[in-house]
Design a protein around this motif. Structure first.
Motif, PDB file in Angstrom:
ATOM      1  N   GLN A  66       0.826  -1.271   0.072  1.00 35.02           N
ATOM      2  CA  GLN A  66      -0.196  -0.123   0.010  1.00 35.02           C
ATOM      3  C   GLN A  66       0.922   1.404  -0.092  1.00 35.02           C
ATOM      4  O   GLN A  66       0.515   2.337  -0.659  1.00 35.02           O
ATOM      5  CB  GLN A  66      -0.819  -0.041   1.425  1.00 35.02           C
ATOM      6  CG  GLN A  66      -2.138  -1.140   1.131  1.00 35.02           C
ATOM      7  CD  GLN A  66      -3.075  -1.008   2.486  1.00 35.02           C
ATOM      8  OE1 GLN A  66      -2.847  -0.117   3.300  1.00 35.02           O
ATOM      9  NE2 GLN A  66      -3.597  -2.102   2.600  1.00 35.02           N
ATOM     10  N   ALA A  67       1.796   1.122   0.914  1.00 38.10           N
ATOM     11  CA  ALA A  67       2.889   2.516   0.933  1.00 38.10           C
ATOM     12  C   ALA A  67       3.390   2.746  -0.456  1.00 38.10           C
ATOM     13  O   ALA A  67       3.614   3.887  -1.026  1.00 38.10           O
ATOM     14  CB  ALA A  67       3.845   2.243   1.738  1.00 38.10           C
ATOM     15  N   GLU A  68       3.535   1.703  -1.402  1.00 38.85           N
ATOM     16  CA  GLU A  68       4.483   1.829  -2.571  1.00 38.85           C
ATOM     17  C   GLU A  68       3.491   2.382  -3.492  1.00 38.85           C
ATOM     18  O   GLU A  68       3.872   3.561  -4.469  1.00 38.85           O
ATOM     19  CB  GLU A  68       4.744   0.337  -2.998  1.00 38.85           C
ATOM     20  CG  GLU A  68       5.596   0.473  -4.642  1.00 38.85           C
ATOM     21  CD  GLU A  68       5.673  -0.925  -5.030  1.00 38.85           C
ATOM     22  OE1 GLU A  68       5.071  -1.844  -4.659  1.00 38.85           O
ATOM     23  OE2 GLU A  68       6.422  -1.087  -5.938  1.00 38.85           O
ATOM     24  N   ILE A  69       2.228   1.886  -3.621  1.00 33.81           N
ATOM     25  CA  ILE A  69       1.383   2.523  -4.615  1.00 33.81           C
ATOM     26  C   ILE A  69       0.840   4.204  -4.215  1.00 33.81           C
ATOM     27  O   ILE A  69       1.027   4.922  -4.893  1.00 33.81           O
ATOM     28  CB  ILE A  69      -0.061   1.723  -4.653  1.00 33.81           C
ATOM     29  CG1 ILE A  69       0.099   0.534  -5.281  1.00 33.81           C
ATOM     30  CG2 ILE A  69      -1.331   2.525  -4.915  1.00 33.81           C
ATOM     31  CD1 ILE A  69      -0.914  -0.580  -5.106  1.00 33.81           C
ATOM     32  N   LEU A 129      -0.473  -5.522 -11.888  1.00 36.58           N
ATOM     33  CA  LEU A 129      -1.640  -5.779 -10.886  1.00 36.58           C
ATOM     34  C   LEU A 129      -2.927  -5.431 -11.584  1.00 36.58           C
ATOM     35  O   LEU A 129      -2.851  -4.438 -12.427  1.00 36.58           O
ATOM     36  CB  LEU A 129      -1.427  -5.204  -9.702  1.00 36.58           C
ATOM     37  CG  LEU A 129      -0.322  -5.418  -8.929  1.00 36.58           C
ATOM     38  CD1 LEU A 129      -0.553  -4.185  -7.460  1.00 36.58           C
ATOM     39  CD2 LEU A 129      -0.736  -6.678  -8.034  1.00 36.58           C
ATOM     40  N   PRO A 130      -4.169  -6.033 -11.320  1.00 43.60           N
ATOM     41  CA  PRO A 130      -5.271  -5.468 -11.925  1.00 43.60           C
ATOM     42  C   PRO A 130      -5.592  -4.123 -11.365  1.00 43.60           C
ATOM     43  O   PRO A 130      -5.290  -3.911 -10.134  1.00 43.60           O
ATOM     44  CB  PRO A 130      -6.105  -6.284 -11.259  1.00 43.60           C
ATOM     45  CG  PRO A 130      -5.572  -7.639 -10.696  1.00 43.60           C
ATOM     46  CD  PRO A 130      -4.182  -7.186 -10.493  1.00 43.60           C
ATOM     47  N   LEU A 131      -6.201  -3.384 -12.187  1.00 40.15           N
ATOM     48  CA  LEU A 131      -6.417  -2.012 -11.721  1.00 40.15           C
ATOM     49  C   LEU A 131      -7.477  -1.895 -10.509  1.00 40.15           C
ATOM     50  O   LEU A 131      -7.356  -1.029  -9.605  1.00 40.15           O
ATOM     51  CB  LEU A 131      -7.184  -1.324 -12.860  1.00 40.15           C
ATOM     52  CG  LEU A 131      -7.933   0.066 -12.556  1.00 40.15           C
ATOM     53  CD1 LEU A 131      -6.818   0.966 -12.361  1.00 40.15           C
ATOM     54  CD2 LEU A 131      -8.731   0.615 -14.152  1.00 40.15           C
ATOM     55  N   GLY A 132      -8.277  -2.822 -10.338  1.00 32.97           N
ATOM     56  CA  GLY A 132      -9.125  -2.985  -9.066  1.00 32.97           C
ATOM     57  C   GLY A 132      -8.341  -3.012  -7.853  1.00 32.97           C
ATOM     58  O   GLY A 132      -8.468  -2.606  -6.857  1.00 32.97           O
ATOM     59  N   THR A 133      -7.302  -3.744  -8.178  1.00 28.91           N
ATOM     60  CA  THR A 133      -6.368  -3.899  -6.830  1.00 28.91           C
ATOM     61  C   THR A 133      -5.460  -2.829  -6.373  1.00 28.91           C
ATOM     62  O   THR A 133      -5.529  -2.328  -5.359  1.00 28.91           O
ATOM     63  CB  THR A 133      -5.263  -5.074  -6.981  1.00 28.91           C
ATOM     64  OG1 THR A 133      -5.928  -6.255  -7.763  1.00 28.91           O
ATOM     65  CG2 THR A 133      -4.552  -5.467  -5.927  1.00 28.91           C
ATOM     66  N   VAL A 134      -5.096  -2.093  -7.545  1.00 27.58           N
ATOM     67  CA  VAL A 134      -4.386  -0.688  -7.181  1.00 27.58           C
ATOM     68  C   VAL A 134      -5.337   0.417  -6.486  1.00 27.58           C
ATOM     69  O   VAL A 134      -4.965   0.979  -5.502  1.00 27.58           O
ATOM     70  CB  VAL A 134      -3.952  -0.393  -8.614  1.00 27.58           C
ATOM     71  CG1 VAL A 134      -3.433   1.255  -8.308  1.00 27.58           C
ATOM     72  CG2 VAL A 134      -2.603  -0.963  -9.058  1.00 27.58           C
ATOM     73  N   LYS A 135      -6.567   0.282  -7.249  1.00 25.79           N
ATOM     74  CA  LYS A 135      -7.529   1.258  -6.558  1.00 25.79           C
ATOM     75  C   LYS A 135      -7.929   1.021  -5.165  1.00 25.79           C
ATOM     76  O   LYS A 135      -7.953   1.776  -4.054  1.00 25.79           O
ATOM     77  CB  LYS A 135      -8.785   1.159  -7.334  1.00 25.79           C
ATOM     78  CG  LYS A 135      -8.798   1.765  -8.812  1.00 25.79           C
ATOM     79  CD  LYS A 135     -10.065   2.174  -9.323  1.00 25.79           C
ATOM     80  CE  LYS A 135     -10.163   3.151 -10.464  1.00 25.79           C
ATOM     81  NZ  LYS A 135     -11.114   3.345 -11.031  1.00 25.79           N
ATOM     82  N   SER A 136      -8.000  -0.285  -4.782  1.00 25.75           N
ATOM     83  CA  SER A 136      -8.513  -0.655  -3.476  1.00 25.75           C
ATOM     84  C   SER A 136      -7.284  -0.479  -2.530  1.00 25.75           C
ATOM     85  O   SER A 136      -7.355  -0.160  -1.291  1.00 25.75           O
ATOM     86  CB  SER A 136      -8.984  -1.926  -3.402  1.00 25.75           C
ATOM     87  OG  SER A 136      -8.079  -3.224  -3.591  1.00 25.75           O
ATOM     88  N   LEU A 178      -4.946   1.693  -2.844  1.00 26.99           N
ATOM     89  CA  LEU A 178      -4.947   3.091  -2.629  1.00 26.99           C
ATOM     90  C   LEU A 178      -5.839   3.746  -1.524  1.00 26.99           C
ATOM     91  O   LEU A 178      -5.662   4.480  -0.578  1.00 26.99           O
ATOM     92  CB  LEU A 178      -4.813   4.188  -4.066  1.00 26.99           C
ATOM     93  CG  LEU A 178      -4.675   5.488  -3.889  1.00 26.99           C
ATOM     94  CD1 LEU A 178      -3.271   5.682  -3.455  1.00 26.99           C
ATOM     95  CD2 LEU A 178      -4.804   6.158  -5.179  1.00 26.99           C
ATOM     96  N   ARG A 179      -7.335   3.432  -1.750  1.00 24.57           N
ATOM     97  CA  ARG A 179      -8.119   3.686  -0.938  1.00 24.57           C
ATOM     98  C   ARG A 179      -7.853   3.131   0.391  1.00 24.57           C
ATOM     99  O   ARG A 179      -8.233   3.892   1.432  1.00 24.57           O
ATOM    100  CB  ARG A 179      -9.431   3.080  -1.428  1.00 24.57           C
ATOM    101  CG  ARG A 179     -10.058   3.953  -2.359  1.00 24.57           C
ATOM    102  CD  ARG A 179     -11.539   3.458  -2.966  1.00 24.57           C
ATOM    103  NE  ARG A 179     -11.853   4.293  -3.683  1.00 24.57           N
ATOM    104  CZ  ARG A 179     -12.990   5.000  -4.076  1.00 24.57           C
ATOM    105  NH1 ARG A 179     -13.979   4.871  -2.842  1.00 24.57           N
ATOM    106  NH2 ARG A 179     -13.544   5.825  -4.753  1.00 24.57           N
ATOM    107  N   LEU A 180      -7.396   2.048   0.539  1.00 24.62           N
ATOM    108  CA  LEU A 180      -7.229   1.461   1.900  1.00 24.62           C
ATOM    109  C   LEU A 180      -6.056   2.291   2.732  1.00 24.62           C
ATOM    110  O   LEU A 180      -6.144   2.840   3.891  1.00 24.62           O
ATOM    111  CB  LEU A 180      -6.523   0.154   1.729  1.00 24.62           C
ATOM    112  CG  LEU A 180      -7.802  -1.005   1.731  1.00 24.62           C
ATOM    113  CD1 LEU A 180      -7.102  -2.500   1.457  1.00 24.62           C
ATOM    114  CD2 LEU A 180      -8.458  -0.997   3.193  1.00 24.62           C
ATOM    115  N   ALA A 181      -5.078   2.388   1.868  1.00 22.31           N
ATOM    116  CA  ALA A 181      -3.706   3.447   2.583  1.00 22.31           C
ATOM    117  C   ALA A 181      -4.587   4.655   2.908  1.00 22.31           C
ATOM    118  O   ALA A 181      -4.058   5.116   4.142  1.00 22.31           O
ATOM    119  CB  ALA A 181      -2.655   3.568   1.239  1.00 22.31           C
TER     120      ALA A 181
END
Lengths: 198, 198
Positions: B147-150, B170-177, B179-182
């Motif tokens: 998460q920190a990396e994104i 990574l799938p786009l959905g994974t990146v979005k989630s 970032l949102r989590l972070a």
């Protein structure tokens, strides 16, 4: 509709300097009116400073340092303050450079109970940026959007679905949403609106 | 020196530039920040020449505007990050960043707080901005590394989420989630801790 996360994404994007001019203007105006967003924005700017400190340094050509040292003037440092021209009206300071000298003398485009004053900005992305004045109880005809739509309430109240937006509130509407916001009574509503087009 | 002592030394250097145009202090700040500002601008797509020229401008602005630096509100890194961010928008995007009211001005206008003369004691006490930065560093250290990396790629490199997904495979959905989590974790970490006001 604004959920906290969407607003946070806008705040962090503004802190990071990613937003286009018109969107940045709406967010900067919102920040003037909302203490909670200022608090979070400040944290995101500190994040920027922290990430800058952590970057692996890239050395400059040696003559760059000498050049900068030679260019340092002796003049007293510029006094504090950002030099922003104060608005004569109660609108947020970041809007000042975008507004005509007189809001009342400006050419508003009137359409029934709605009046629109277009504001110009660097058009790197297509979009419509304007002040929108709604008479008390006026309803914006139902519409959806091609892109994101940002509505910042500057004065009065706006009802959007179940949500009542007060001065300082920022609504973020996704493209798919169809809505028909309605101005509160008795004072009507003044908004700053940005709608992305294409 | 500990991290905190280094920060205090940099604050002292900025104040020395503001108060008595201290060139040695400026030289130290140049050596620390210029290579980081260059690295930041390079990540945002400037070529080496452009990055060095803009870095020169940023560092000259540090000299000229040092009197505007308020250690209670920003760490030196955050303050310099802001200057670099704004210059880069003007120079590389050919767009302007709307003027932003400083938090102090907004608060003063809202009757929120009185402007006070800065006591020298601030150098001994830990300033509010340093405290916030420290907490933020802790919060980031607690994020899962992915998460920190994104968060870094998104914030510092202005990488669209789609590109981050391609880069990391990574799938786009994974990146979005992620970032949102972070963002949600950072927000929770700071929620209602009162650290933003003293």
């Amino acid at each position: 509709m604004t959920d906290g996360t969407d607003l946070d994404e806008l705040l962090i994007a503004h802190a990071a300097g990613h937003l286009t001019e018109a969107v940045a203007l709406v967010v900067a105006s919102h920040l003037c009116l909302c203490r909670e967003s200022r608090r979070r924005y400040r944290i995101y700017e500190i994040l920027g400073g922290l990430l800058l400190e952590e970057l692996p340094p890239e050395e400059l050509a040696p003559e760059r340092r000498a050049r900068v040292m030679a260019a340092l003037g002796e003049d007293p440092p510029t006094a504090g303050g950002t030099g922003i021209r104060r608005c004569e009206n109660p609108l947020p300071a970041p809007l000042a450079p975008y507004l005509p000298a007189s809001l009342s003398a400006a050419e508003w485009r009137r359409s029934g109970p709605l009046a629109e004053l277009p504001l110009s900005f660097a058009r790197s992305r297509r979009g419509r940026l304007c002040l929108l004045r709604l008479d008390p109880g006026a309803t914006v005809p139902p519409h959806s959007h091609v892109g994101i739509e940002l509505t910042l309430v500057l004065e009065g109240r706006l009802r959007d679905g179940d949500r009542v937006l007060e001065a300082g509130d920022l609504a973020i509407a996704d493209p798919a949403i169809e809505h028909a916001p309605r101005a509160g009574e008795p004072q009507g509503c003044l908004c700053l609106l940005f709608a992305q087009e294409g | 020196m500990t991290r905190s002592e280094e920060e205090q030394a940099r604050i002292a250097d900025l104040l020395a530039i503001a108060r008595h145009r201290d060139r040695e202090a400026f030289g130290r700040l140049f050596d620390h920040y210029a290579p980081r500002v260059k690295a930041y601008l390079r990540r945002l797509g400037a070529d080496p020449q452009q990055a060095e020229e803009l870095t020169q401008e940023v560092m000259l602005a540090v000299w000229r505007q040092a009197a505007q630096y308020d250690p209670r509100r920003a760490t030196p890194g955050t303050w310099i990050f802001r200057i670099a961010r704004n210059r880069r928008i003007d120079a590389l995007r050919r767009e302007r960043r709307p003027p932003e009211a400083e938090e102090a001005e907004v608060e003063a206008e809202a009757g929120g707080e009185e402007a006070v003369e800065l006591p020298d004691a601030i150098l001994e006490a830990e300033s509010e901005a340093l405290l916030l930065e420290k907490r933020l560093r802790e919060a980031i250290a607690r994020l899962p590394p992915e998460q920190a990396e994104i968060l870094r790629l998104y914030y510092l490199e202005e990488m669209p989420q789609g590109e981050i997904a391609d880069t990391l495979g990574l799938p786009l959905g994974t990146v979005k989630s992620r970032l949102r989590l972070a963002l949600a974790k950072l927000r929770d970490y700071f929620a209602g801790n009162g650290a933003s006001r003293t």
